[in-house]
Scaffold this motif. Structure first.
Motif, short mmCIF file in Angstrom:
data_model
loop_
_atom_site.label_atom_id
_atom_site.label_comp_id
_atom_site.label_asym_id
_atom_site.label_seq_id
_atom_site.Cartn_x
_atom_site.Cartn_y
_atom_site.Cartn_z
N GLU A 111 0.84 -1.20 0.00
CA GLU A 111 0.00 0.00 0.00
C GLU A 111 0.87 1.25 0.00
OE1 GLU A 111 -3.43 2.10 2.83
OE2 GLU A 111 -2.71 0.07 3.25
N LYS A 112 1.92 1.24 0.82
CA LYS A 112 2.83 2.39 0.87
C LYS A 112 3.64 2.49 -0.43
CE LYS A 112 3.30 2.26 5.90
NZ LYS A 112 4.23 2.05 7.03
N LEU A 113 4.07 1.34 -0.94
CA LEU A 113 4.84 1.34 -2.18
C LEU A 113 4.01 1.88 -3.34
CD1 LEU A 113 7.40 0.65 -3.72
CD2 LEU A 113 6.55 -1.71 -3.97
N LYS A 114 2.73 1.53 -3.36
CA LYS A 114 1.85 2.01 -4.44
C LYS A 114 1.81 3.54 -4.47
CE LYS A 114 -2.93 1.75 -6.10
NZ LYS A 114 -4.29 1.19 -5.84
N VAL A 115 1.73 4.15 -3.30
CA VAL A 115 1.70 5.61 -3.22
C VAL A 115 2.99 6.19 -3.80
CG1 VAL A 115 1.62 7.58 -1.65
CG2 VAL A 115 0.14 5.60 -1.25
N LEU A 116 4.12 5.57 -3.49
CA LEU A 116 5.40 6.06 -3.99
C LEU A 116 5.49 5.91 -5.50
CD1 LEU A 116 7.78 4.52 -1.29
CD2 LEU A 116 6.46 6.62 -1.21
N LEU A 117 5.04 4.77 -6.01
CA LEU A 117 5.09 4.54 -7.46
C LEU A 117 4.22 5.54 -8.21
CD1 LEU A 117 4.85 0.64 -7.47
CD2 LEU A 117 6.88 1.98 -8.03
N GLN A 118 3.05 5.84 -7.64
CA GLN A 118 2.12 6.74 -8.31
C GLN A 118 2.66 8.15 -8.46
OE1 GLN A 118 -1.34 6.03 -5.87
NE2 GLN A 118 -2.26 4.64 -7.38
N GLU A 119 3.69 8.50 -7.67
CA GLU A 119 4.30 9.81 -7.82
C GLU A 119 4.98 9.96 -9.19
OE1 GLU A 119 6.82 11.15 -4.69
OE2 GLU A 119 5.54 10.37 -3.09
N PHE A 120 5.26 8.82 -9.84
CA PHE A 120 5.94 8.84 -11.13
C PHE A 120 4.99 8.46 -12.28
CE2 PHE A 120 9.35 8.62 -8.13
CZ PHE A 120 10.45 9.19 -8.74
N SER A 121 3.69 8.40 -12.00
CA SER A 121 2.75 7.92 -13.02
C SER A 121 2.60 8.89 -14.19
CB SER A 121 1.37 7.66 -12.38
OG SER A 121 0.88 8.85 -11.77
N ASP A 122 2.93 10.16 -13.99
CA ASP A 122 2.81 11.13 -15.07
C ASP A 122 4.10 11.31 -15.86
OD1 ASP A 122 0.17 11.61 -14.40
OD2 ASP A 122 0.68 13.24 -13.02
N GLU A 123 5.14 10.58 -15.46
CA GLU A 123 6.43 10.73 -16.14
C GLU A 123 6.44 9.94 -17.45
OE1 GLU A 123 8.78 12.67 -15.36
OE2 GLU A 123 8.41 13.23 -13.26
N ASP A 124 7.30 10.40 -18.35
CA ASP A 124 7.43 9.74 -19.67
C ASP A 124 8.63 8.80 -19.65
OD1 ASP A 124 7.26 9.06 -22.32
OD2 ASP A 124 8.38 10.84 -23.00
N PHE A 125 8.38 7.50 -19.69
CA PHE A 125 9.45 6.49 -19.75
C PHE A 125 8.82 5.23 -20.33
CE2 PHE A 125 7.46 6.28 -15.60
CZ PHE A 125 7.25 4.93 -15.38
N ASP A 126 9.66 4.30 -20.78
CA ASP A 126 9.10 3.10 -21.41
C ASP A 126 9.47 1.80 -20.73
OD1 ASP A 126 11.45 3.19 -24.23
OD2 ASP A 126 11.74 2.86 -22.07
N MET A 127 10.20 1.87 -19.61
CA MET A 127 10.60 0.63 -18.95
C MET A 127 10.73 0.87 -17.46
SD MET A 127 14.13 -1.56 -19.53
CE MET A 127 14.70 -2.70 -18.28
N VAL A 128 10.36 -0.17 -16.67
CA VAL A 128 10.59 -0.17 -15.23
C VAL A 128 11.59 -1.29 -14.93
CG1 VAL A 128 9.60 -0.44 -12.92
CG2 VAL A 128 8.27 0.66 -14.74
N SER A 129 12.66 -0.93 -14.22
CA SER A 129 13.67 -1.92 -13.82
C SER A 129 13.56 -2.14 -12.32
CB SER A 129 15.07 -1.43 -14.17
OG SER A 129 16.06 -2.33 -13.68
N LEU A 130 13.11 -3.34 -11.93
CA LEU A 130 12.96 -3.69 -10.52
C LEU A 130 14.20 -4.39 -10.01
CD1 LEU A 130 9.34 -5.13 -10.16
CD2 LEU A 130 10.34 -3.30 -8.79
#
Length: 509
Positions: free
Chosen positions: A447-466
């Motif tokens: 739940e906390k991680l989701k909030v952090l990820l959503q801070e970047f939801s408007d950014e332009d990128f094409d890949m997520v590296s976990l």
């Protein structure tokens, strides 16, 4: 030789890049070690006692000895007088108590003599004897005071620094030594704190002792070579405030610690950039990537351009948060193990000391541990009171946290149940943690991680590296794919991406 050093919250790793190959530095056969330092008990030597430095204490002790001797003489005289009065009083009431000369009869003379013999006579000592006794007493008090420096960061002695242990060996030595000495468990968690110089300087020396140990491990693996420089991984933010002040404070302590270990050339690289560095040097075409580095103590998100002709990833935006696997350990501890110690029990209509169960589970927080140890448990019913009293002793909160950590790992491997035996509470009992408790702990994390990820939801990128240890936990990749449904989500299977990138970068400097 320059090395890469992933100085992690929970685990640390080192590596060297040479001839196109990454060489892991091994510790007891493993490529990483637990970030913990143990300093054995300080054993002061009487040879270091200088009487000239303690003249005030010695004079006070000598005066006390003189007073005690004077009081003993007066007490002896009083006791003799009392016995004489008692015996003569008895003699007056006895017709045979006195002889014809009005002296005590032989019977009462013997009675008085026997009574006086039973009174301990005061021992009179010479001035030289008093001086010697005063010095010996002052020396003993000094030794007791010096020995009491254990477990206090500001009082670390050089002999303790030289004998420091690290990794699992450090935790085991602390637990097996009845909690004597000083254990710094996850010392990276302290770096952002606003410490006084009395504590920050010893913390630098303490971490420096760890760095000396790991430098020794590198030089042992690479015989004949010397470590001259290091690139150290750093989170985006070290503290909760996410401030430059906290970050500068932590960087300063780490830098000085590395210099104390003989590494004069110290530089830093953000952990997300280091984690993606191997990908960066392997790509001919630039690609904009969100790197999500999930570790034991922090979650770092970095939007970078990887690949192309640039010597290092180009950062665009970075955020760091205090969220990690330690949070899941703590939740498992509170929800899975603390009910065994009475969490949730009612005491006169009030939940029993629930805050103290949270304190006990938070082994990274020194003040919380202190509050738990000082908790008043008189109202807690048995058998919970006895179990909690055992939990207060000999580093048992750390033992319990390790069981929670092991349960997290087991339940994260698709196990439906984890059973652990608690054998340090005066009895041996098994405790089961089921998948539901793990799911609840992970739900809070996600739940906390989701909030952090959503801070970047408007950014332009094409890949997520976990990357990072927590990136492989149940539900993490699925969450990332839900938050970024149109992105290519790549998950690393290695826990050593950061140190690998640091090693390659170090070799290129």
């Amino acid at each position: 030789m320059k090395i890469g050093f992933d100085f992690g919250t929970s685990f640390s790793a080192l590596a060297v890049y040479r001839d196109g190959e990454i060489h892991r530095i091994m510790f007891d056969g493993e490529p990483q070690f637990r970030t913990a330092i143990y300093f054995p008990p300080y054993a002061p030597s009487a040879d270091f006692f200088n009487a000239d430095d303690h003249q005030t204490e010695i004079a006070s002790i000598r005066s006390a000895l003189i007073r005690s001797e004077t009081e003993a003489k007066e007490n002896y005289s009083d006791r003799v007088r009392e016995e004489r009065v008692r015996v003569t009083s008895q003699a007056r009431n006895d017709p045979a108590g006195y002889n014809a000369d009005r002296q005590l009869s032989a019977k009462y003379q013997r009675m008085l003599s026997d009574a006086i013999i039973r009174i301990p006579e005061p021992v009179e000592t010479t001035r030289a004897d008093k001086d010697k006794q005063a010095i010996e007493t002052a020396r003993r008090q000094w030794l007791e005071s010096e020995a009491g420096k254990d477990r206090v960061l500001g009082n670390l002695e050089e002999s303790q620094l030289e004998g420091a242990l690290f990794g699992n060996e450090a935790v085991d030595a602390y637990l097996n030594n009845d909690r004597k000495g000083l254990l710094l468990y996850n010392p990276k968690a302290f770096l952002a704190h606003d410490l006084s110089s009395r504590l920050s300087a010893p913390l630098e020396r303490a971490i420096g002792s760890l760095f000396r140990k790991v430098v020794g491990a590198v030089e042992e693996q690479f015989q004949g070579e010397q470590v001259t420089g290091v690139v150290i991984g750093r989170p985006v933010n070290f503290g909760k405030k996410q401030s430059d002040v906290e970050n500068d404070r932590a960087i300063s302590i780490i830098t000085h610690a590395a210099e104390l270990a003989g590494m004069s050339n110290v530089s830093f690289m953000y952990e997300p950039s280091a984690a993606s560095y191997q990908f960066h040097v392997s790509q001919d075409t630039p690609r904009k990537v969100l790197v999500v580095d999930l570790g034991g103590g922090t979650a770092d998100l970095s939007l970078v351009t990887l690949g192309g002709a640039e010597p290092a990833p180009i950062p665009h935006r970075q955020q760091g948060y205090l969220l990690g696997g330690n949070d899941v350990d703590r939740e498992l501890n509170k929800k899975g193990y603390m009910p065994f110690f009475g969490k949730g029990q009612e005491v006169r209509g009030i939940p029993a000391l629930n805050s103290y169960f949270a304190y006990a589970a938070n082994v990274q927080h020194i003040e919380y541990q202190k509050k738990f140890i000082e908790a008043d448990l008189r109202l807690v019913p048995e058998p919970f009171r006895e179990r909690l009293n055992h939990l207060k002793k000999s580093g048992n909160t750390i033992r319990l946290n390790r069981l929670a950590e092991e349960s997290k790992i087991e339940l994260g491997r698709q196990e439906s149940r984890s059973r652990k035996v608690i054998d340090f509470i005066g009895e041996e009992r098994g405790v089961d943690i089921d998948g539901a408790i793990y799911a609840d702990a992970m739900a809070r994390y996600l739940e906390k991680l989701k909030v952090l990820l959503q801070e970047f939801s408007d950014e332009d990128f094409d890949m997520v590296s976990l990357t990072g240890g927590m990136s492989r936990a149940k539900g993490v990749k699925e969450l990332v794919e839900r938050v970024f449904p149109d992105k290519d989500v790549q998950s690393s299977e290695s826990t050593l991406d950061v140190v690998s990138g640091l090693a390659i970068y170090a070799a290129q400097q």
